[in-house]
Design a protein around this motif. Structure first.
Motif, PDB file in Angstrom:
ATOM      1  N   ARG A  17       0.816  -1.207   0.000  1.00  0.00           N
ATOM      2  CA  ARG A  17       0.000   0.000   0.000  1.00  0.00           C
ATOM      3  C   ARG A  17       0.862   1.274   0.000  1.00  0.00           C
ATOM      4  N   ARG A  18       2.102   1.180  -0.490  1.00  0.00           N
ATOM      5  CA  ARG A  18       2.989   2.342  -0.495  1.00  0.00           C
ATOM      6  C   ARG A  18       2.720   3.216  -1.722  1.00  0.00           C
ATOM      7  N   ARG A  19       1.460   3.525  -1.907  1.00  0.00           N
ATOM      8  CA  ARG A  19       1.054   4.453  -2.953  1.00  0.00           C
ATOM      9  C   ARG A  19      -0.063   5.304  -2.373  1.00  0.00           C
ATOM     10  N   CYS A  20       0.082   6.603  -2.394  1.00  0.00           N
ATOM     11  CA  CYS A  20      -0.895   7.506  -1.810  1.00  0.00           C
ATOM     12  C   CYS A  20      -1.735   8.129  -2.901  1.00  0.00           C
ATOM     13  N   TYR A  21      -2.986   8.352  -2.588  1.00  0.00           N
ATOM     14  CA  TYR A  21      -3.923   8.928  -3.551  1.00  0.00           C
ATOM     15  C   TYR A  21      -3.792  10.443  -3.576  1.00  0.00           C
ATOM     16  N   ARG A  22      -3.774  11.006  -4.765  1.00  0.00           N
ATOM     17  CA  ARG A  22      -3.637  12.443  -4.922  1.00  0.00           C
ATOM     18  C   ARG A  22      -4.776  12.957  -5.796  1.00  0.00           C
ATOM     19  N   GLY A  23      -5.981  13.092  -5.226  1.00  0.00           N
ATOM     20  CA  GLY A  23      -7.110  13.661  -5.974  1.00  0.00           C
ATOM     21  C   GLY A  23      -7.916  12.587  -6.672  1.00  0.00           C
ATOM     22  N   GLY A  24      -9.135  12.966  -7.126  1.00  0.00           N
ATOM     23  CA  GLY A  24     -10.018  12.035  -7.802  1.00  0.00           C
ATOM     24  C   GLY A  24     -10.942  11.349  -6.837  1.00  0.00           C
ATOM     25  N   SER A  25     -11.649  10.336  -7.311  1.00  0.00           N
ATOM     26  CA  SER A  25     -12.626   9.618  -6.503  1.00  0.00           C
ATOM     27  C   SER A  25     -12.056   8.289  -6.053  1.00  0.00           C
ATOM     28  N   ILE A  26     -12.407   7.890  -4.838  1.00  0.00           N
ATOM     29  CA  ILE A  26     -11.949   6.630  -4.268  1.00  0.00           C
ATOM     30  C   ILE A  26     -13.081   5.618  -4.354  1.00  0.00           C
ATOM     31  N   SER A  27     -12.784   4.423  -4.866  1.00  0.00           N
ATOM     32  CA  SER A  27     -13.803   3.397  -4.999  1.00  0.00           C
ATOM     33  C   SER A  27     -14.154   2.849  -3.629  1.00  0.00           C
ATOM     34  N   ALA A  28     -15.442   2.725  -3.362  1.00  0.00           N
ATOM     35  CA  ALA A  28     -15.905   2.201  -2.081  1.00  0.00           C
ATOM     36  C   ALA A  28     -16.104   0.694  -2.120  1.00  0.00           C
ATOM     37  N   GLU A  29     -15.896   0.086  -3.269  1.00  0.00           N
ATOM     38  CA  GLU A  29     -16.115  -1.355  -3.378  1.00  0.00           C
ATOM     39  C   GLU A  29     -14.968  -2.113  -2.724  1.00  0.00           C
ATOM     40  N   PRO A  30     -15.258  -3.248  -2.082  1.00  0.00           N
ATOM     41  CA  PRO A  30     -14.185  -4.024  -1.447  1.00  0.00           C
ATOM     42  C   PRO A  30     -13.333  -4.744  -2.484  1.00  0.00           C
ATOM     43  N   ARG A  31     -12.162  -5.154  -2.053  1.00  0.00           N
ATOM     44  CA  ARG A  31     -11.284  -5.927  -2.938  1.00  0.00           C
ATOM     45  C   ARG A  31     -11.753  -7.373  -2.974  1.00  0.00           C
ATOM     46  N   ILE A  32     -11.668  -7.987  -4.136  1.00  0.00           N
ATOM     47  CA  ILE A  32     -12.119  -9.367  -4.291  1.00  0.00           C
ATOM     48  C   ILE A  32     -11.057 -10.163  -5.040  1.00  0.00           C
ATOM     49  N   ASN A  33     -11.003 -11.456  -4.737  1.00  0.00           N
ATOM     50  CA  ASN A  33     -10.185 -12.436  -5.454  1.00  0.00           C
ATOM     51  C   ASN A  33      -8.737 -11.979  -5.611  1.00  0.00           C
ATOM     52  N   ASP A  34      -8.267 -11.847  -6.857  1.00  0.00           N
ATOM     53  CA  ASP A  34      -6.852 -11.546  -7.112  1.00  0.00           C
ATOM     54  C   ASP A  34      -6.451 -10.136  -6.710  1.00  0.00           C
ATOM     55  N   ARG A  35      -7.421  -9.263  -6.416  1.00  0.00           N
ATOM     56  CA  ARG A  35      -7.099  -7.902  -5.993  1.00  0.00           C
ATOM     57  C   ARG A  35      -6.656  -7.844  -4.529  1.00  0.00           C
ATOM     58  N   ILE A  36      -6.846  -8.924  -3.798  1.00  0.00           N
ATOM     59  CA  ILE A  36      -6.438  -8.975  -2.398  1.00  0.00           C
ATOM     60  C   ILE A  36      -4.936  -9.249  -2.349  1.00  0.00           C
ATOM     61  N   ASP A  67     -17.006 -22.330  -6.154  1.00  0.00           N
ATOM     62  CA  ASP A  67     -17.485 -21.493  -7.259  1.00  0.00           C
ATOM     63  C   ASP A  67     -18.041 -20.172  -6.719  1.00  0.00           C
ATOM     64  N   LEU A  68     -17.283 -19.558  -5.800  1.00  0.00           N
ATOM     65  CA  LEU A  68     -17.681 -18.295  -5.192  1.00  0.00           C
ATOM     66  C   LEU A  68     -16.531 -17.295  -5.297  1.00  0.00           C
ATOM     67  N   ASP A  69     -16.768 -16.089  -4.782  1.00  0.00           N
ATOM     68  CA  ASP A  69     -15.749 -15.048  -4.767  1.00  0.00           C
ATOM     69  C   ASP A  69     -15.192 -14.895  -3.359  1.00  0.00           C
ATOM     70  N   LEU A  70     -13.934 -14.521  -3.292  1.00  0.00           N
ATOM     71  CA  LEU A  70     -13.305 -14.191  -2.015  1.00  0.00           C
ATOM     72  C   LEU A  70     -13.365 -12.675  -1.862  1.00  0.00           C
ATOM     73  N   VAL A  71     -14.160 -12.208  -0.895  1.00  0.00           N
ATOM     74  CA  VAL A  71     -14.424 -10.775  -0.733  1.00  0.00           C
ATOM     75  C   VAL A  71     -13.838 -10.309   0.587  1.00  0.00           C
ATOM     76  N   GLU A  72     -13.087  -9.195   0.538  1.00  0.00           N
ATOM     77  CA  GLU A  72     -12.502  -8.614   1.742  1.00  0.00           C
ATOM     78  C   GLU A  72     -13.548  -7.745   2.421  1.00  0.00           C
ATOM     79  N   VAL A  73     -14.063  -8.191   3.563  1.00  0.00           N
ATOM     80  CA  VAL A  73     -15.155  -7.487   4.246  1.00  0.00           C
ATOM     81  C   VAL A  73     -14.655  -6.599   5.380  1.00  0.00           C
ATOM     82  N   ALA A  74     -13.444  -6.805   5.864  1.00  0.00           N
ATOM     83  CA  ALA A  74     -12.874  -5.967   6.925  1.00  0.00           C
ATOM     84  C   ALA A  74     -11.396  -5.783   6.620  1.00  0.00           C
ATOM     85  N   ALA A  75     -11.096  -4.728   5.850  1.00  0.00           N
ATOM     86  CA  ALA A  75      -9.722  -4.521   5.395  1.00  0.00           C
ATOM     87  C   ALA A  75      -8.808  -4.022   6.505  1.00  0.00           C
ATOM     88  N   THR A  76      -9.368  -3.354   7.532  1.00  0.00           N
ATOM     89  CA  THR A  76      -8.532  -2.781   8.589  1.00  0.00           C
ATOM     90  C   THR A  76      -8.150  -3.797   9.664  1.00  0.00           C
TER      91      THR A  76
END
Length: 247
Positions: A17-36, A67-76
């Motif tokens: 997570r060593r990348r900081c956001y600089r402007g724009g919109s932040i997605s509120a959707e959780p990370r799933i599958n390979d995005r975790i 045959d389901l998705d792996l969803v991150e429900v509590a990232a913190t």
């Protein structure tokens, strides 16, 4: 979206997570599958059962097995909590629930009705009809009596008019704020007996009942006007005639 790397001296930020956001919109959707991007997760099964802390590869393998998705429900959380679910179905059900909640959401609305102390009886009935309609819809009504000229010296005219209106609509509303003088005006607030949500539900039920009656009426009319099929008249069966035998 524009992303920029953090300063290299920032060591508290995780490597993934060593990348900081600089402007724009932040997605509120959780990370799933390979995005975790964590080494291990606290896994929750499809029925809500606690599987425990497992490596990310094992969690993804179980997701493919079910045959389901792996969803991150509590990232913190440490480690993050992930659940096995059908993410497409989950998003659809969440959207439907939010839509239903918005439909049933009631906003407090205050309508305003202005009258004169010496109002004509016909105009009074018209104004009262509007007040009745507002109260039936579950809205509050602010009644304003406007005084002009010498009428300001006779506030009892406005008070009696407000009392009369309150008595005429007492089955639908009540006096929420008693009459009070405000400069050249006298103001009273009527509140509905029914809540806004109840009024909206009754209006929807009445609309559905009217639609059902219209559909039933159209069906009955078509059944009455439908002509009966014509049947061909029955023809008597021909009986063979015997010719006389030759002598």
């Amino acid at each position: 979206m524009v992303w920029s790397p953090c300063h290299p001296d920032i060591r508290g930020c995780p490597p993934d997570r060593r990348r900081c956001y600089r402007g724009g919109s932040i997605s509120a959707e959780p990370r799933i599958n390979d995005r975790i991007r964590v080494p291990e997760v606290r896994l929750v099964g499809p029925s809500g059962e606690q599987v425990g802390i497992v490596p990310l590869a094992k969690a993804l393998e179980l997701a493919q097995e079910y045959d389901l998705d792996l969803v991150e429900v509590a990232a913190t959380a440490r480690p993050p909590v992930c659940k096995l679910m059908d993410y497409g179905k989950f998003k659809y059900e969440s959207a439907m629930k939010a839509r239903e909640a918005r439909k049933n959401q009631a906003h407090t609305v205050i309508k305003e009705m202005k009258l004169r102390p010496k109002i004509d009886p016909h105009d009074y009935d018209t104004k009262k009809g509007h007040v009745v309609r507002f109260l039936k819809q579950g809205d509050k009504v602010k009644i304003t009596i406007m005084f002009r000229g010498r009428e300001q010296s006779r506030p009892e005219l406005g008070y009696r008019l407000l009392q009369r209106l309150a008595e005429d609509v007492q089955d639908l509303g009540f006096v929420e704020s008693n009459p009070k003088q405000d400069g050249r005006n006298m103001i009273m607030v009527l509140g509905p007996h029914k809540k806004k949500t109840e009024a909206m539900a009754e209006a929807r039920q009445a609309q559905e009942a009217r639609k059902a009656e219209l559909r039933q009426g159209r069906g009955g009319a078509s059944a009455e006007t439908e002509p009966e099929p014509e049947t061909a008249p029955e023809t008597p069966a021909e009986t063979p005639t015997e010719e006389p035998a030759e002598a």
